[in-house]
Design a protein around this motif. Structure first.
Motif, PDB file in Angstrom:
ATOM      1  N   GLU A 146       0.701  -0.936  -0.065  1.00  0.00           N
ATOM      2  CA  GLU A 146      -0.298   0.046  -0.136  1.00  0.00           C
ATOM      3  C   GLU A 146       0.832   1.229  -0.009  1.00  0.00           C
ATOM      4  OE1 GLU A 146      -3.222  -0.158  -0.487  1.00  0.00           O
ATOM      5  OE2 GLU A 146      -3.569  -2.129  -0.085  1.00  0.00           O
ATOM      6  N   GLU A 147       1.889   1.101   0.602  1.00  0.00           N
ATOM      7  CA  GLU A 147       3.059   2.525   0.799  1.00  0.00           C
ATOM      8  C   GLU A 147       3.453   2.524  -0.582  1.00  0.00           C
ATOM      9  OE1 GLU A 147       6.348   4.552   0.569  1.00  0.00           O
ATOM     10  OE2 GLU A 147       6.516   2.452   0.568  1.00  0.00           O
ATOM     11  N   LEU A 191       0.941   6.210  -8.010  1.00  0.00           N
ATOM     12  CA  LEU A 191       0.437   5.034  -9.039  1.00  0.00           C
ATOM     13  C   LEU A 191      -1.057   4.694  -8.548  1.00  0.00           C
ATOM     14  CD1 LEU A 191       1.069   3.359 -11.365  1.00  0.00           C
ATOM     15  CD2 LEU A 191       2.022   1.688  -9.873  1.00  0.00           C
ATOM     16  N   LEU A 192      -1.357   4.794  -7.383  1.00  0.00           N
ATOM     17  CA  LEU A 192      -2.755   4.436  -6.642  1.00  0.00           C
ATOM     18  C   LEU A 192      -3.637   5.551  -7.266  1.00  0.00           C
ATOM     19  CD1 LEU A 192      -4.494   2.450  -5.347  1.00  0.00           C
ATOM     20  CD2 LEU A 192      -3.976   3.838  -3.184  1.00  0.00           C
ATOM     21  N   GLY A 193      -3.144   6.877  -7.317  1.00  0.00           N
ATOM     22  CA  GLY A 193      -3.964   8.180  -7.604  1.00  0.00           C
ATOM     23  C   GLY A 193      -4.356   8.063  -9.056  1.00  0.00           C
ATOM     24  N   LEU A 194      -3.221   7.332  -9.895  1.00  0.00           N
ATOM     25  CA  LEU A 194      -3.300   7.585 -11.207  1.00  0.00           C
ATOM     26  C   LEU A 194      -4.540   6.444 -11.614  1.00  0.00           C
ATOM     27  CD1 LEU A 194      -2.057   8.765 -13.783  1.00  0.00           C
ATOM     28  CD2 LEU A 194      -0.746   6.650 -14.027  1.00  0.00           C
ATOM     29  N   VAL A 195      -4.637   5.211 -11.101  1.00  0.00           N
ATOM     30  CA  VAL A 195      -5.834   4.214 -11.486  1.00  0.00           C
ATOM     31  C   VAL A 195      -6.930   4.895 -10.942  1.00  0.00           C
ATOM     32  CG1 VAL A 195      -6.359   1.939 -11.202  1.00  0.00           C
ATOM     33  CG2 VAL A 195      -4.090   2.415 -11.379  1.00  0.00           C
ATOM     34  N   LYS A 196      -6.997   5.477  -9.888  1.00  0.00           N
ATOM     35  CA  LYS A 196      -8.213   6.149  -9.177  1.00  0.00           C
ATOM     36  C   LYS A 196      -8.761   7.433 -10.164  1.00  0.00           C
ATOM     37  CE  LYS A 196     -10.206   8.404  -5.103  1.00  0.00           C
ATOM     38  NZ  LYS A 196     -10.079   8.821  -3.744  1.00  0.00           N
ATOM     39  N   HIS A 197      -7.702   8.018 -10.824  1.00  0.00           N
ATOM     40  CA  HIS A 197      -8.172   9.068 -11.699  1.00  0.00           C
ATOM     41  C   HIS A 197      -8.922   8.423 -12.907  1.00  0.00           C
ATOM     42  CE1 HIS A 197      -7.946  12.402 -14.713  1.00  0.00           C
ATOM     43  NE2 HIS A 197      -7.079  11.600 -15.507  1.00  0.00           N
ATOM     44  N   MET A 198      -8.329   7.234 -13.618  1.00  0.00           N
ATOM     45  CA  MET A 198      -8.815   6.637 -14.803  1.00  0.00           C
ATOM     46  C   MET A 198     -10.310   6.231 -14.627  1.00  0.00           C
ATOM     47  SD  MET A 198      -7.277   7.299 -17.289  1.00  0.00           S
ATOM     48  CE  MET A 198      -8.319   6.086 -18.452  1.00  0.00           C
ATOM     49  N   THR A 199     -10.633   5.903 -13.173  1.00  0.00           N
ATOM     50  CA  THR A 199     -11.874   5.427 -13.003  1.00  0.00           C
ATOM     51  C   THR A 199     -12.501   6.458 -13.254  1.00  0.00           C
ATOM     52  OG1 THR A 199     -11.102   3.851 -11.415  1.00  0.00           O
ATOM     53  CG2 THR A 199     -13.394   4.475 -10.927  1.00  0.00           C
ATOM     54  N   SER A 216      -9.026   5.956   3.345  1.00  0.00           N
ATOM     55  CA  SER A 216      -9.503   4.728   3.235  1.00  0.00           C
ATOM     56  C   SER A 216      -9.213   4.022   1.870  1.00  0.00           C
ATOM     57  CB  SER A 216     -10.834   4.815   3.308  1.00  0.00           C
ATOM     58  OG  SER A 216     -11.636   5.781   2.383  1.00  0.00           O
ATOM     59  N   ASP A 217      -8.412   4.555   1.018  1.00  0.00           N
ATOM     60  CA  ASP A 217      -8.156   4.106  -0.321  1.00  0.00           C
ATOM     61  C   ASP A 217      -7.129   2.973  -0.141  1.00  0.00           C
ATOM     62  OD1 ASP A 217      -9.986   5.448  -2.104  1.00  0.00           O
ATOM     63  OD2 ASP A 217      -8.613   7.217  -2.204  1.00  0.00           O
ATOM     64  N   THR A 218      -7.343   1.743  -0.884  1.00  0.00           N
ATOM     65  CA  THR A 218      -6.361   0.763  -0.834  1.00  0.00           C
ATOM     66  C   THR A 218      -6.294   0.130  -2.150  1.00  0.00           C
ATOM     67  OG1 THR A 218      -8.258  -0.823  -0.439  1.00  0.00           O
ATOM     68  CG2 THR A 218      -7.072  -0.021   1.438  1.00  0.00           C
TER      69      THR A 218
END
Length: 299
Positions: A49-50, A63-71, A105-107
């Motif tokens: 997660e880190e 990287l996590l934010g990038l996938v969230k953005h593409m959602t 809470s984002d995982t």
């Protein structure tokens, strides 16, 4: 013209590009689109997660934010543009910039699940549309579906390139870390170590590094510090606030957060207790499931 229903409406997985060379243009586009969707989704696989939250560029991009953005992008082009529903009703932010922001809470699992759900909804939204059909929900006005496909393919291709670079940087970093021999950690006692380890893993986005009988170690994802929990059936909860005649708190953990109230709500949702006694304005003292006090604070 009769609408084309393609394999994508019942998505079995990306079709290799070499298998669609002689197929209609719609099938070719969707083949490339699904290949990019899969690549972006899988860019988070195998990371902690880190690592997924690690900022390696000057912007807030992770990287996590990038996938969230593409959602968000999926919802903009295959819900808003087609149905005309407002973003508030769809449940997405007003601006692209906001869609990169990560909540406490984002995982990885949660963001990937939301992305898969958005992709499936996108497939269903265009299943009975033809490339020449006009969609009217985009801010530019009426546009043909083929233009939506081209615009979307350009954007997802760019972000897949960003994801490749970020993942390469992330995976290049841990080698020296694991080779070090100066690790240190904090160990918490408790009667239920599974509950305690799960609490801190979800609170901080950490992963379980090692699990032994009566002992669990969590990996913070960077540096050489770790948190461990060990089973102690005789553990006595410390008192908060402190009382001279009761078990004293020997130490406590501090965690800095950006949004204090949101972080407190997240912790409480995971099982933490928020005592009435709070001595500092920018600090919240909470009790973990075993009763250990810990602090969330904002600068």
């Amino acid at each position: 013209m009769t609408p084309i229903r393609t394999w994508i409406a019942f998505y079995p997985g990306p079709v290799p590009m070499d298998e669609v060379i002689d197929q209609p243009l719609r099938v070719q586009w969707e083949s490339f689109l699904e290949e990019h969707r899969t690549a972006l989704h899988d860019s988070l696989d195998g990371l902690t997660e880190e690592q997924a939250r690690r900022r390696l560029v000057s912007s807030e991009t992770t990287l996590l934010g990038l996938v969230k953005h593409m959602t968000f992008v999926e919802r903009v082009w295959f819900d808003e543009a087609i149905t005309g529903r407002p973003r508030s009703e769809i449940g997405i932010p007003d601006t692209p910039h906001e869609s990169f922001a990560l909540d406490e809470s984002d995982t990885i699992a949660g963001v990937q699940a939301a992305y898969r759900e958005a992709c499936e909804a996108s497939r269903a939204a265009v299943a009975n549309l033809h490339l020449d059909d006009i969609v009217t929900g985009n801010r530019r006005g009426p546009v043909p579906l083929r233009w939506v496909y081209l615009h979307f393919l350009r954007e997802i291709a760019q972000h897949c390139g960003h994801a490749d670079i970020l993942r390469e940087q992330i995976l290049a970093q841990p080698a020296d870390r694991w080779a070090r021999s100066d690790w240190w950690g904090v160990v918490l006692d408790g009667p239920d170590i599974d509950a305690l380890a799960t609490f801190y893993a979800e609170l901080r986005g950490w992963s379980i590094w090692r699990r032994d009988p009566g002992h669990i170690v969590l990996d913070a994802g960077e540096g050489v510090g770790y948190l461990a929990v060990q089973e102690n059936p005789d553990f006595v909860r410390p008192a908060w606030p402190t009382e001279s005649s009761r078990q004293q708190m020997m130490s406590h953990l501090d965690f800095e957060v950006t949004d204090l109230e949101a972080a407190v709500a997240h912790a409480v949702g995971l099982g933490a207790e928020l005592p009435a006694h709070q001595p500092q304005k920018n600090v919240r003292v909470l009790l973990d499931p075993a009763g250990h006090p810990f602090c969330l604070y904002s600068a």
